[in-house]
Scaffold this motif. Structure first.
Motif: not given
Length: 212
Positions: A82-83, A138-146, A193-194, A199-202
């Motif tokens: 998990e990211p 952290l920026t990548r995770l935020t921008e990718s929506g993860e 803080l995160i 990203t894969h809702p049931a």
């Protein structure tokens, strides 16, 4: 941290870098002389300066570059999960490796009060490089929506301050908890803080079919 040209990379080059890392870790930059590095690497002084024309500061830069690249490669091999947990696992491994490494630990400790301006600069570059990795991830995770992190830079400063502060406290014999305990608290604080994002809702449940 600039690297020497590839044509300079020889077994003696790597022996010199390894010798410098050991000596800088044992006694610090100021107390390590070029002659001691050359003797430990089993090379002549002329060979040392042919590899590192800038002298001691040059081999310090090369030693830092080698160690950072090896450490980044080491923490990047963490199994994917998990990211947010993958990021926290890398934070844990990075902090643990820094504290266990005499060379990196000494640089973190000395960079704030070194007399040599270039040593202070290299020390800041070292610490900033690790902070930049955290901010970028952290920026990548935020921008990718993860995941969602509202202030990646503040999180990176928190991690850096905790690590540098513990190293300084340990060196002055004022550390009251071991590093693993501090790291557990740091990871818990960063996790808070995160915000993970699913990203894969049931799939919504379908209404039960009616039997005829």
């Amino acid at each position: 941290m600039t690297e020497p040209d590839a044509v300079q990379r020889s077994p003696k080059y790597y022996d010199t870098v390894a010798a410098a890392q050991v000596l800088f870790g044992e006694v610090g930059y100021d107390k390590t002389g070029v002659r001691e590095i050359a003797e430990r690497a089993h090379i002549a002084l002329g060979t040392f300066y042919s590899q590192f024309p800038d002298g001691k500061i040059g081999v310090l830069s090369a030693a830092m570059t080698e160690r950072v690249e090896r450490l980044v490669d080491h923490i990047s091999r963490i199994e994917r999960s998990e990211p947010v947990e993958a990021f926290l696992n890398r934070v844990r491994r990075l902090n643990s490796e820094i504290v266990r490494d005499p060379f990196l630990r000494r640089l973190f400790l000395e960079q704030g009060h070194a007399y040599e301006p270039r040593l202070r600069e290299h020390g800041r570059e070292l610490i900033d490089s690790f902070s930049a990795l955290a901010v970028a991830e952290l920026t990548r995770l935020t921008e990718s929506g993860e995941a969602a992190c509202t202030d990646p830079e503040a999180v990176a400063v928190l991690m850096r301050t905790a690590t540098v502060g513990w190293i300084a406290a340990h060196a002055s014999d004022t550390a009251t908890v071991d590093h693993e305990r501090l790291l557990d608290v740091l990871i818990a604080a960063v996790r808070a803080l995160i915000r993970p994002i699913n990203t894969h809702p049931a799939h919504p449940e379908r209404a039960p079919s009616r039997r005829q």
